[in-house]
Design a protein around this motif. Structure first.
Motif, short mmCIF file in Angstrom:
data_model
loop_
_atom_site.label_atom_id
_atom_site.label_comp_id
_atom_site.label_asym_id
_atom_site.label_seq_id
_atom_site.Cartn_x
_atom_site.Cartn_y
_atom_site.Cartn_z
N VAL A 34 50.33 -99.35 24.60
CA VAL A 34 49.56 -98.69 23.54
C VAL A 34 50.40 -97.59 22.89
CG1 VAL A 34 47.63 -97.11 23.12
CG2 VAL A 34 47.25 -99.22 24.39
N HIS A 35 51.16 -96.89 23.71
CA HIS A 35 51.98 -95.78 23.20
C HIS A 35 53.34 -96.25 22.66
CE1 HIS A 35 49.07 -93.26 25.36
NE2 HIS A 35 49.55 -92.24 24.67
N GLY A 36 53.61 -97.54 22.77
CA GLY A 36 54.90 -98.04 22.28
C GLY A 36 56.08 -97.62 23.14
N GLU A 37 55.83 -97.37 24.43
CA GLU A 37 56.90 -96.95 25.33
C GLU A 37 57.71 -98.15 25.82
OE1 GLU A 37 57.77 -93.85 26.20
OE2 GLU A 37 56.13 -92.78 25.20
N SER A 38 58.91 -97.89 26.27
CA SER A 38 59.81 -98.94 26.73
C SER A 38 59.30 -99.59 28.02
CB SER A 38 61.20 -98.35 26.99
OG SER A 38 62.02 -99.29 27.66
N ARG A 39 59.49 -100.89 28.11
CA ARG A 39 59.11 -101.58 29.33
C ARG A 39 60.09 -101.31 30.47
NH1 ARG A 39 55.91 -107.19 27.92
NH2 ARG A 39 54.33 -106.18 26.61
N GLU A 40 61.16 -100.59 30.18
CA GLU A 40 62.04 -100.14 31.25
C GLU A 40 61.34 -99.13 32.16
OE1 GLU A 40 65.66 -98.65 29.59
OE2 GLU A 40 66.28 -100.61 28.79
N LEU A 41 60.21 -98.60 31.69
CA LEU A 41 59.43 -97.66 32.50
C LEU A 41 58.50 -98.37 33.48
CD1 LEU A 41 58.37 -95.03 29.79
CD2 LEU A 41 60.26 -94.90 31.41
N TRP A 42 58.40 -99.68 33.39
CA TRP A 42 57.46 -100.39 34.24
C TRP A 42 57.68 -100.18 35.74
CZ3 TRP A 42 55.64 -105.81 32.09
CH2 TRP A 42 54.91 -105.60 30.92
N PRO A 43 58.91 -100.19 36.26
CA PRO A 43 59.06 -99.98 37.70
C PRO A 43 58.46 -98.65 38.19
CG PRO A 43 61.06 -100.93 36.80
CD PRO A 43 60.20 -100.57 35.63
N ALA A 44 58.71 -97.57 37.44
CA ALA A 44 58.13 -96.28 37.83
C ALA A 44 56.61 -96.30 37.69
CB ALA A 44 58.73 -95.16 36.99
N ASN A 45 56.13 -96.90 36.59
CA ASN A 45 54.69 -97.05 36.40
C ASN A 45 54.07 -97.83 37.55
OD1 ASN A 45 52.07 -97.60 34.66
ND2 ASN A 45 52.81 -99.60 35.32
N ASP A 46 54.71 -98.93 37.92
CA ASP A 46 54.15 -99.80 38.94
C ASP A 46 54.05 -99.09 40.28
OD1 ASP A 46 54.12 -101.67 36.94
OD2 ASP A 46 55.69 -102.95 37.78
N ALA A 47 55.05 -98.27 40.60
CA ALA A 47 55.02 -97.52 41.86
C ALA A 47 53.87 -96.52 41.85
CB ALA A 47 56.35 -96.80 42.07
N LEU A 48 53.69 -95.80 40.73
CA LEU A 48 52.60 -94.83 40.65
C LEU A 48 51.24 -95.51 40.71
CD1 LEU A 48 51.52 -91.99 40.28
CD2 LEU A 48 51.82 -92.25 37.80
N CYS A 49 51.07 -96.59 39.95
CA CYS A 49 49.79 -97.29 39.94
C CYS A 49 49.45 -97.88 41.30
CB CYS A 49 49.78 -98.38 38.87
SG CYS A 49 49.76 -97.74 37.18
N ALA A 50 50.44 -98.43 41.99
CA ALA A 50 50.21 -98.94 43.34
C ALA A 50 49.79 -97.82 44.28
CB ALA A 50 51.45 -99.65 43.86
N ALA A 51 50.44 -96.66 44.15
CA ALA A 51 50.07 -95.52 44.99
C ALA A 51 48.63 -95.10 44.75
CB ALA A 51 51.02 -94.35 44.71
N LEU A 52 48.21 -95.04 43.48
CA LEU A 52 46.84 -94.67 43.17
C LEU A 52 45.86 -95.66 43.78
CD1 LEU A 52 47.12 -93.72 39.37
CD2 LEU A 52 47.55 -92.31 41.37
N GLN A 53 46.20 -96.93 43.75
CA GLN A 53 45.32 -97.96 44.30
C GLN A 53 45.21 -97.84 45.81
OE1 GLN A 53 43.61 -101.24 42.60
NE2 GLN A 53 42.62 -99.94 44.09
#
Length: 282
Positions: free
Chosen positions: A139-158
């Motif tokens: 939505v924010h038009g951010e790079s998909r290179e950020l996905w690994p960091a995003n994925d780690a944070l989202c998994a932690a929240l879950q």
């Protein structure tokens, strides 16, 4: 299908974005981004309420989730939350895949009640949590290179959420996310989750999972600093700090007998400190 479960709205829990552990489309974000994120949240909340309903059968829930999937992929207009998200994706040139991935997790929840290993749990998070952050980044038009960091944070929240609710999930819907191989290795049992207080062996498993979660948060620590949109970076920094705090609570508190959530004052203090630090860094 029973009349009670005739549509997803009949299974709504009444829970909203203000009831979540972490900010959802908060005022920190730019106004033009909050509406599509809320559309995704309402879609996710509707699907989650279906999957977690204790009264509907697995077949009934799968049928409702199937209607949501068919609406999101354009085969029908049956589900309003899915239709709204489909329209948002079309208007903004976004893929509906994140929503479809999320439905995969909720479909699993209807029939899979146990997870054998940490790897299995993380694979579940790949569908239940990571698509949420990926959608926000898109939505924010951010790079998909950020996905690994995003994925780690989202998994932690879950995982944090699973540990907070481990007793309730077992008692109300017989669902256990704590890996059974970890329980067995510690000499604990699934039935221990039904107690008023965690046994020493179960407590040890919860602590081990909290430490693994700290490992995920170490991987996501750089995330906020890599985000181009300054306001999104502040929100991610706040979420990171809240997650770190909750994980520390899980190292010392028993979720079966103690509260492992932030008070409103704690949330405000942690969020304010993290947000200010992020803005000063920028």
């Amino acid at each position: 299908m029973t009349a009670m479960a005739a549509d997803a709205a009949a299974l709504a829990s009444g829970k909203g974005h203000e009831d979540e552990n972490f900010p959802v489309a908060s005022w920190v974000l730019k106004p033009q981004y909050r509406a599509p994120i809320m559309a995704f949240y309402r879609f996710a909340r509707a699907a989650d309420d279906v999957a977690d309903n204790a009264a509907a059968s697995a077949d009934e829930k799968l049928a409702l989730l199937g209607a949501m999937r068919a609406t999101l992929d354009g085969s029908t207009d049956a589900n309003p939350e899915s239709l709204a998200l489909r329209q948002v994706c079309a208007e903004r040139g976004l893929t509906p895949q994140h929503g479809l991935d999320l439905l995969t997790a909720f479909e699993r929840d209807c029939t899979i009640l146990r997870y054998a290993s940490w790897d299995d749990l993380i694979d579940y998070c790949r569908y239940s949590a990571m698509p949420v952050g990926r959608f926000v980044l898109d939505v924010h038009g951010e790079s998909r290179e950020l996905w690994p960091a995003n994925d780690a944070l989202c998994a932690a929240l879950q995982v944090i959420n699973h540990l907070q609710d481990c007793g309730k999930d077992y008692r109300t819907i017989n669902r256990v996310y704590i890996p059974t191989d970890m329980l067995a290795a510690a000499g604990a049992t699934v039935e221990d989750l039904g107690r008023d207080r965690a046994t020493p062996t179960l407590r040890g498993v919860i602590v081990e999972l909290a430490r693994k979660t700290q490992g995920l948060l170490a991987q996501s620590a750089c995330f906020a600093g890599c985000i181009h949109d300054k306001r999104l970076a502040v929100e991610v920094a706040v979420i990171q700090r809240l997650a770190e705090s909750l994980t520390r609570k899980l190292l010392t508190r028993d979720p079966l007998s103690e509260r492992v959530h932030h008070s409103k004052l704690e949330t405000l203090l942690i969020a304010g400190t993290a947000g200010a630090a992020r803005m000063l860094t920028r």
